[in-house]
Motif scaffolding. Structure first.
Motif, PDB file in Angstrom:
ATOM      1  N   SER A  49       0.847  -1.187   0.000  1.00 21.80           N
ATOM      2  CA  SER A  49       0.000   0.000   0.000  1.00 21.80           C
ATOM      3  C   SER A  49       0.886   1.241   0.000  1.00 21.80           C
ATOM      4  CB  SER A  49      -0.954  -0.035   1.194  1.00 21.80           C
ATOM      5  OG  SER A  49      -1.889   1.006   1.096  1.00 21.80           O
ATOM      6  N   ASN A  50       0.554   2.257   0.797  1.00 22.65           N
ATOM      7  CA  ASN A  50       1.327   3.494   0.806  1.00 22.65           C
ATOM      8  C   ASN A  50       2.256   3.496   2.016  1.00 22.65           C
ATOM      9  OD1 ASN A  50       2.284   6.146   0.893  1.00 22.65           O
ATOM     10  ND2 ASN A  50       0.426   6.938  -0.043  1.00 22.65           N
ATOM     11  N   TRP A  51       3.534   3.202   1.783  1.00 28.03           N
ATOM     12  CA  TRP A  51       4.502   3.103   2.867  1.00 28.03           C
ATOM     13  C   TRP A  51       4.833   4.475   3.452  1.00 28.03           C
ATOM     14  CZ3 TRP A  51       5.206   1.507  -2.143  1.00 28.03           C
ATOM     15  CH2 TRP A  51       5.959   2.344  -2.963  1.00 28.03           C
ATOM     16  N   GLU A  52       4.539   5.563   2.722  1.00 26.40           N
ATOM     17  CA  GLU A  52       4.773   6.891   3.276  1.00 26.40           C
ATOM     18  C   GLU A  52       3.869   7.130   4.486  1.00 26.40           C
ATOM     19  OE1 GLU A  52       7.196   8.591   2.247  1.00 26.40           O
ATOM     20  OE2 GLU A  52       7.616   7.708   0.289  1.00 26.40           O
ATOM     21  N   ILE A  53       2.666   6.585   4.438  1.00 28.09           N
ATOM     22  CA  ILE A  53       1.752   6.725   5.573  1.00 28.09           C
ATOM     23  C   ILE A  53       2.286   5.957   6.774  1.00 28.09           C
ATOM     24  CG2 ILE A  53      -0.589   6.207   6.395  1.00 28.09           C
ATOM     25  CD1 ILE A  53      -1.586   6.760   3.569  1.00 28.09           C
ATOM     26  N   LEU A  54       2.898   4.788   6.523  1.00 27.64           N
ATOM     27  CA  LEU A  54       3.519   4.018   7.603  1.00 27.64           C
ATOM     28  C   LEU A  54       4.584   4.845   8.302  1.00 27.64           C
ATOM     29  CD1 LEU A  54       4.286   1.448   9.185  1.00 27.64           C
ATOM     30  CD2 LEU A  54       5.698   0.793   7.230  1.00 27.64           C
ATOM     31  N   MET A  55       5.435   5.532   7.528  1.00 32.38           N
ATOM     32  CA  MET A  55       6.499   6.336   8.123  1.00 32.38           C
ATOM     33  C   MET A  55       5.925   7.472   8.965  1.00 32.38           C
ATOM     34  SD  MET A  55       9.478   5.083   7.280  1.00 32.38           S
ATOM     35  CE  MET A  55       8.656   3.538   7.695  1.00 32.38           C
ATOM     36  N   GLN A  56       4.856   8.107   8.469  1.00 29.14           N
ATOM     37  CA  GLN A  56       4.222   9.188   9.226  1.00 29.14           C
ATOM     38  C   GLN A  56       3.635   8.653  10.535  1.00 29.14           C
ATOM     39  OE1 GLN A  56       3.658  12.844   8.408  1.00 29.14           O
ATOM     40  NE2 GLN A  56       3.518  12.476  10.596  1.00 29.14           N
ATOM     41  N   CYS A  57       3.021   7.481  10.487  1.00 30.36           N
ATOM     42  CA  CYS A  57       2.441   6.893  11.702  1.00 30.36           C
ATOM     43  C   CYS A  57       3.529   6.560  12.725  1.00 30.36           C
ATOM     44  CB  CYS A  57       1.649   5.639  11.342  1.00 30.36           C
ATOM     45  SG  CYS A  57       0.112   5.947  10.438  1.00 30.36           S
ATOM     46  N   LEU A  58       4.652   6.008  12.262  1.00 25.69           N
ATOM     47  CA  LEU A  58       5.746   5.691  13.188  1.00 25.69           C
ATOM     48  C   LEU A  58       6.298   6.955  13.831  1.00 25.69           C
ATOM     49  CD1 LEU A  58       7.679   2.966  11.140  1.00 25.69           C
ATOM     50  CD2 LEU A  58       6.189   2.610  13.118  1.00 25.69           C
ATOM     51  N   SER A  59       6.422   8.006  13.030  1.00 28.82           N
ATOM     52  CA  SER A  59       6.896   9.280  13.576  1.00 28.82           C
ATOM     53  C   SER A  59       5.917   9.841  14.593  1.00 28.82           C
ATOM     54  CB  SER A  59       7.119  10.274  12.437  1.00 28.82           C
ATOM     55  OG  SER A  59       7.580  11.516  12.923  1.00 28.82           O
ATOM     56  N   ASP A  60       4.614   9.717  14.317  1.00 25.99           N
ATOM     57  CA  ASP A  60       3.603  10.218  15.244  1.00 25.99           C
ATOM     58  C   ASP A  60       3.589   9.434  16.557  1.00 25.99           C
ATOM     59  OD1 ASP A  60       2.859  12.143  13.437  1.00 25.99           O
ATOM     60  OD2 ASP A  60       1.077  11.082  12.716  1.00 25.99           O
ATOM     61  N   LEU A  61       4.081   8.203  16.533  1.00 29.47           N
ATOM     62  CA  LEU A  61       4.162   7.407  17.757  1.00 29.47           C
ATOM     63  C   LEU A  61       5.351   7.813  18.627  1.00 29.47           C
ATOM     64  CD1 LEU A  61       3.291   3.848  16.395  1.00 29.47           C
ATOM     65  CD2 LEU A  61       1.915   5.236  17.958  1.00 29.47           C
ATOM     66  N   GLY A  62       6.141   8.760  18.141  1.00 25.44           N
ATOM     67  CA  GLY A  62       7.263   9.253  18.929  1.00 25.44           C
ATOM     68  C   GLY A  62       8.587   8.602  18.614  1.00 25.44           C
ATOM     69  N   LEU A  63       8.651   7.790  17.563  1.00 24.40           N
ATOM     70  CA  LEU A  63       9.907   7.148  17.194  1.00 24.40           C
ATOM     71  C   LEU A  63      10.783   8.112  16.396  1.00 24.40           C
ATOM     72  CD1 LEU A  63       8.609   3.626  16.075  1.00 24.40           C
ATOM     73  CD2 LEU A  63       9.535   4.293  18.295  1.00 24.40           C
ATOM     74  N   THR A  64      12.079   8.062  16.661  1.00 25.34           N
ATOM     75  CA  THR A  64      13.045   8.846  15.899  1.00 25.34           C
ATOM     76  C   THR A  64      13.545   7.985  14.753  1.00 25.34           C
ATOM     77  OG1 THR A  64      13.711  10.034  17.897  1.00 25.34           O
ATOM     78  CG2 THR A  64      15.186  10.145  16.003  1.00 25.34           C
TER      79      THR A  64
END
Length: 231
Positions: free
Chosen positions: A162-177
């Protein structure tokens, strides 16, 4: 009735060094011949495509996120079968190999879903953050395991589903660096868009190619974040 010949299997890709195309100087235009063609290709022909990509990107930033997805699905059905014949053949051959017991109609449905997904991804670059944060748009499952990654270096392996860019945004929103290595698009406008979307999501971009190895090791040795590698 024509028989579709599967494309040859892709060769194994070796480690590569990223070298951006240098901007030809005005002297190349004055020199004439191949040097002039190189100048015109970089500054005129390529920039027409770059301007279109940027105009397309910023125009759809003004469009509601869900409509971006719907338009992308339609665009995929129209554009992908005509402009990306080789990838279409590979997708059909891969689905047939993975699901040998499926009927041709089922394989055709998978291919249709593939082209719709490709179209959505093209347009959804304009709406990544809005899609990731839309109420009810993304279901988070097992995120408690990801939260444990905040305290130590982690290599995260993800799939291009699917759209892996959304995955990266979600991981960032979870507080991951996150630090990300990537394969830059050939067109400079699209490369700028990719970098813009990912850096706005709080992602640190590693140099493309094998130049990312040492910076990635430094990120992991620092112990303060996660080095993210997408497959």
């Amino acid at each position: 009735m024509s028989v579709l010949t599967p494309p040859p299997p892709p060769g194994k890709r070796k480690a590569w060094t990223y070298r951006p195309v240098a901007a030809p100087p005005l002297a190349d235009f004055l020199a004439g011949g191949e040097a002039r063609q190189r100048f015109l290709r970089y500054w005129v022909r390529d920039n027409r495509g770059n301007l279109f990509d940027l105009a397309f990107f910023f125009t759809f930033r003004m469009v509601p996120a869900v409509r971006c997805s719907h338009f992308g699905r339609w665009l995929g059905r129209v554009l992908v079968p005509r402009a990306y014949v080789g990838p279409m053949q590979r997708a059909r051959a891969n689905f047939t190999a993975l699901f040998p017991d499926r009927q041709p109609d089922a394989i055709a449905g998978m291919v249709d879903a593939y082209v719709e997904s490709q179209g959505r991804q093209m347009v959804e670059y304009s709406a990544v953050t809005r899609l990731a944060r839309r109420p009810g748009g993304v279901c988070h499952v097992g995120v408690e395991h990801l939260k444990e990654c905040r305290d130590g270096p982690v290599i995260f392996m993800g799939l291009h589903l699917s759209n892996w860019e959304i995955l990266m945004q979600c991981l960032s929103d979870l507080g991951l660096t996150l630090s990300l290595n990537y394969d830059p698009p050939r067109r400079r406008g699209r490369h700028w868009i990719v970098r813009y979307v990912r850096t706005r999501a709080g992602i640190a971009l590693l140099p493309p190619g094998r130049q990312a190895v040492r910076p990635a090791l430094r990120v992991l040795e620092a112990g303060g974040g996660a080095a993210s590698c997408l497959l």
